[in-house]
Write a protein that holds these residues in place. Structure first.
Motif, PDB file in Angstrom:
ATOM      1  N   THR A   1       0.944  -1.297   0.038  1.00  0.00           N
ATOM      2  CA  THR A   1       0.127  -0.106   0.093  1.00  0.00           C
ATOM      3  C   THR A   1       0.802   1.377  -0.171  1.00  0.00           C
ATOM      4  N   ILE A   2       1.846   1.197   0.831  1.00  0.00           N
ATOM      5  CA  ILE A   2       2.745   2.321   0.929  1.00  0.00           C
ATOM      6  C   ILE A   2       3.623   2.816  -0.424  1.00  0.00           C
ATOM      7  N   ALA A   3       4.324   1.536  -0.961  1.00  0.00           N
ATOM      8  CA  ALA A   3       4.720   1.570  -2.244  1.00  0.00           C
ATOM      9  C   ALA A   3       3.715   1.926  -3.320  1.00  0.00           C
ATOM     10  N   THR A   4       2.474   1.749  -3.197  1.00  0.00           N
ATOM     11  CA  THR A   4       1.626   2.429  -4.388  1.00  0.00           C
ATOM     12  C   THR A   4       1.156   3.759  -4.317  1.00  0.00           C
ATOM     13  N   SER A   5       1.152   4.085  -2.917  1.00  0.00           N
ATOM     14  CA  SER A   5       0.814   5.539  -2.672  1.00  0.00           C
ATOM     15  C   SER A   5       2.115   6.522  -3.150  1.00  0.00           C
ATOM     16  N   VAL A   6       3.431   5.890  -2.797  1.00  0.00           N
ATOM     17  CA  VAL A   6       4.373   6.699  -3.140  1.00  0.00           C
ATOM     18  C   VAL A   6       4.844   6.841  -4.680  1.00  0.00           C
ATOM     19  N   GLY A   7       4.529   5.780  -5.239  1.00  0.00           N
ATOM     20  CA  GLY A   7       4.917   5.767  -6.716  1.00  0.00           C
ATOM     21  C   GLY A   7       3.882   6.267  -7.648  1.00  0.00           C
ATOM     22  N   SER A   8       2.693   6.687  -7.167  1.00  0.00           N
ATOM     23  CA  SER A   8       1.646   7.131  -7.892  1.00  0.00           C
ATOM     24  C   SER A   8       1.874   8.782  -8.148  1.00  0.00           C
ATOM     25  N   SER A   9       1.800   9.037  -9.348  1.00  0.00           N
ATOM     26  CA  SER A   9       1.821  10.587  -9.481  1.00  0.00           C
ATOM     27  C   SER A   9       0.728  11.474  -8.973  1.00  0.00           C
ATOM     28  N   PRO A  10       0.897  12.807  -8.580  1.00  0.00           N
ATOM     29  CA  PRO A  10      -0.421  13.390  -8.295  1.00  0.00           C
ATOM     30  C   PRO A  10      -1.210  13.598  -9.485  1.00  0.00           C
ATOM     31  N   ALA A  11      -2.530  14.160  -9.140  1.00  0.00           N
ATOM     32  CA  ALA A  11      -3.423  14.522 -10.426  1.00  0.00           C
ATOM     33  C   ALA A  11      -2.824  15.874 -11.276  1.00  0.00           C
ATOM     34  N   ALA A  12      -2.939  15.740 -12.462  1.00  0.00           N
ATOM     35  CA  ALA A  12      -2.342  16.841 -13.202  1.00  0.00           C
ATOM     36  C   ALA A  12      -3.499  18.020 -13.476  1.00  0.00           C
ATOM     37  N   ALA A  13      -3.143  19.107 -13.161  1.00  0.00           N
ATOM     38  CA  ALA A  13      -4.058  20.191 -13.266  1.00  0.00           C
ATOM     39  C   ALA A  13      -4.553  20.305 -14.633  1.00  0.00           C
ATOM     40  N   TYR A  14      -5.628  20.640 -14.703  1.00  0.00           N
ATOM     41  CA  TYR A  14      -6.413  20.520 -15.961  1.00  0.00           C
ATOM     42  C   TYR A  14      -7.554  21.702 -16.030  1.00  0.00           C
ATOM     43  N   ASP A  15      -7.449  22.654 -16.957  1.00  0.00           N
ATOM     44  CA  ASP A  15      -8.417  23.729 -16.977  1.00  0.00           C
ATOM     45  C   ASP A  15      -9.655  23.214 -18.060  1.00  0.00           C
ATOM     46  N   TYR A  16     -10.614  23.072 -17.380  1.00  0.00           N
ATOM     47  CA  TYR A  16     -11.957  22.527 -18.155  1.00  0.00           C
ATOM     48  C   TYR A  16     -12.584  23.904 -18.875  1.00  0.00           C
ATOM     49  N   PRO A  17     -13.110  23.725 -19.997  1.00  0.00           N
ATOM     50  CA  PRO A  17     -13.518  24.708 -20.722  1.00  0.00           C
ATOM     51  C   PRO A  17     -14.850  25.523 -20.368  1.00  0.00           C
ATOM     52  N   TYR A  18     -15.272  25.322 -19.070  1.00  0.00           N
ATOM     53  CA  TYR A  18     -16.620  25.964 -18.660  1.00  0.00           C
ATOM     54  C   TYR A  18     -16.442  26.253 -17.353  1.00  0.00           C
ATOM     55  N   CYS A  19     -16.691  27.506 -16.718  1.00  0.00           N
ATOM     56  CA  CYS A  19     -16.814  27.856 -15.512  1.00  0.00           C
ATOM     57  C   CYS A  19     -18.048  28.165 -14.862  1.00  0.00           C
ATOM     58  N   LEU A  20     -18.338  27.928 -13.560  1.00  0.00           N
ATOM     59  CA  LEU A  20     -19.560  28.340 -12.935  1.00  0.00           C
ATOM     60  C   LEU A  20     -19.397  29.654 -12.302  1.00  0.00           C
ATOM     61  N   GLN A  21     -19.943  30.436 -12.695  1.00  0.00           N
ATOM     62  CA  GLN A  21     -19.815  31.997 -11.902  1.00  0.00           C
ATOM     63  C   GLN A  21     -21.045  32.445 -11.221  1.00  0.00           C
ATOM     64  N   GLY A  22     -20.516  33.659 -10.521  1.00  0.00           N
ATOM     65  CA  GLY A  22     -21.728  34.243  -9.907  1.00  0.00           C
ATOM     66  C   GLY A  22     -21.497  34.871  -8.507  1.00  0.00           C
ATOM     67  N   ARG A  23     -22.546  35.364  -7.748  1.00  0.00           N
ATOM     68  CA  ARG A  23     -22.300  35.964  -6.392  1.00  0.00           C
ATOM     69  C   ARG A  23     -21.608  34.787  -5.503  1.00  0.00           C
ATOM     70  N   GLY A  24     -20.635  35.407  -4.928  1.00  0.00           N
ATOM     71  CA  GLY A  24     -19.997  34.530  -4.107  1.00  0.00           C
ATOM     72  C   GLY A  24     -18.926  33.533  -4.586  1.00  0.00           C
ATOM     73  N   ILE A  25     -18.772  33.400  -5.843  1.00  0.00           N
ATOM     74  CA  ILE A  25     -17.868  32.334  -6.462  1.00  0.00           C
ATOM     75  C   ILE A  25     -16.785  33.234  -7.089  1.00  0.00           C
ATOM     76  N   GLY A  26     -16.851  34.407  -7.632  1.00  0.00           N
ATOM     77  CA  GLY A  26     -15.972  35.270  -8.149  1.00  0.00           C
ATOM     78  C   GLY A  26     -15.598  34.932  -9.592  1.00  0.00           C
ATOM     79  N   ILE A  27     -14.259  35.496 -10.197  1.00  0.00           N
ATOM     80  CA  ILE A  27     -14.124  35.282 -11.277  1.00  0.00           C
ATOM     81  C   ILE A  27     -12.458  34.620 -11.511  1.00  0.00           C
ATOM     82  N   PRO A  28     -12.338  33.562 -12.206  1.00  0.00           N
ATOM     83  CA  PRO A  28     -13.093  33.063 -13.073  1.00  0.00           C
ATOM     84  C   PRO A  28     -14.184  32.145 -12.679  1.00  0.00           C
TER      85      PRO A  28
END
Length: 84
Positions: free
Chosen positions: A15-42
């Protein structure tokens, strides 16, 4: 008893070897953003389709817009030269 201890030790090591060997999730910009009061821009840019974004905005007084980071990407920085 010794076999159970060895099995538990091997399982925990795997279990430890699997968690150490795995890479973190890559950051990805999705094409749509939820916006409005209290969420901000983008806003919350975690929607792959416009319909997903609309479903999340439904009943919350929010709206969906194009993610500017996705639409325009990283703009090249230009050096401004001035003659004084």
């Amino acid at each position: 008893m010794r076999n159970a201890t060895l099995a538990l030790l091997a399982l925990s090591a795997a279990t430890i070897a699997t968690s150490v060997g795995s890479s973190p999730a890559a950051a990805y910009d999705y094409p749509y953003c939820l916006q409005g009061r209290g969420i901000g821009i983008p806003g919350d840019c975690s929607y792959a389709s416009y319909n997903q974004c609309l479903a999340a905005a439904s009943g919350r007084g929010l709206y969906c817009n194009v993610n500017p980071r996705f639409a325009f990407g990283q703009q090249p920085r230009m050096r401004i030269y001035r003659d004084y």
